[in-house]
Design an enzyme around this catalytic site. Structure first.
Site, mmCIF file in Angstrom:
data_model
loop_
_atom_site.group_PDB
_atom_site.id
_atom_site.type_symbol
_atom_site.label_atom_id
_atom_site.label_comp_id
_atom_site.label_asym_id
_atom_site.label_seq_id
_atom_site.Cartn_x
_atom_site.Cartn_y
_atom_site.Cartn_z
ATOM 1 C CG HIS A 31 56.466 14.094 103.875
ATOM 2 N ND1 HIS A 31 57.016 15.036 103.286
ATOM 3 C CD2 HIS A 31 55.332 13.809 103.174
ATOM 4 C CE1 HIS A 31 56.598 15.240 102.186
ATOM 5 N NE2 HIS A 31 55.353 14.527 102.144
ATOM 6 C CG HIS B 124 52.379 9.992 103.221
ATOM 7 N ND1 HIS B 124 52.069 10.839 104.127
ATOM 8 C CD2 HIS B 124 52.467 10.998 101.989
ATOM 9 C CE1 HIS B 124 52.247 12.037 103.616
ATOM 10 N NE2 HIS B 124 52.382 12.225 102.372
#
Length: 148
Positions: A57, A72
């Site tokens: 992620h 992110h």
């Protein structure tokens, strides 16, 4: 000077609009966020350098000048434990700006109840060092901001 590219396509947003205080308050550094298009895609390296951290992620690329950029993919996506993300590179890999690093689907992140917005952060930079900030729609690989 480091030109930071958009790792995903979407709409550029101020970090203060990110629904997470770590990003919205600039605790890890200045930058921008991208409200991604809701279709499967690949997040690319925002700068040329070495991948020093890689989670499904999120990832950090450090350039030859020692500057690190964090990407992110969504907020609270660590809770997905990698589900819905496909890692396309490895920690320690040398990457070119624009090279795919992670495949993901923002629509699936959103369907799972999480915000798919993507902070892109100049790690440990001062706010004034981030200039030429993009506004509005960006395509993957477009200039997002310049780190002076």
């Amino acid at each position: 000077m480091t030109t930071v590219l958009a790792p995903v396509a979407g709409a550029a947003l101020a970090l203060r609009a990110v629904p997470d205080p770590v990003f919205s308050q600039g605790l890890v550094g200045p930058g921008l966020a991208i409200e991604p298009v809701r279709e499967p895609g690949r997040a690319v390296a925002p700068i040329a350098g070495t991948i020093v951290k890689l989670h499904p992620h999120a990832f950090v690329v450090v350039g030859d000048d020692g500057r690190g950029v964090l990407v992110h993919l969504g907020i609270d996506t660590v809770q997905l434990r990698g589900e819905g993300f496909e890692v396309l590179a490895s920690e320690g890999d040398r990457v070119e700006a624009g090279q795919p690093v992670v495949a993901w689907n923002p629509a699936e992140v959103e369907a799972g109840g999480r915000c798919p917005v993507c902070p892109v952060v100049a790690l440990d930079a001062v706010a004034e060092a981030v200039t030429r900030i993009a506004d509005g729609p960006v395509d993957t690989g477009d200039e997002l901001f310049v780190w002076t």
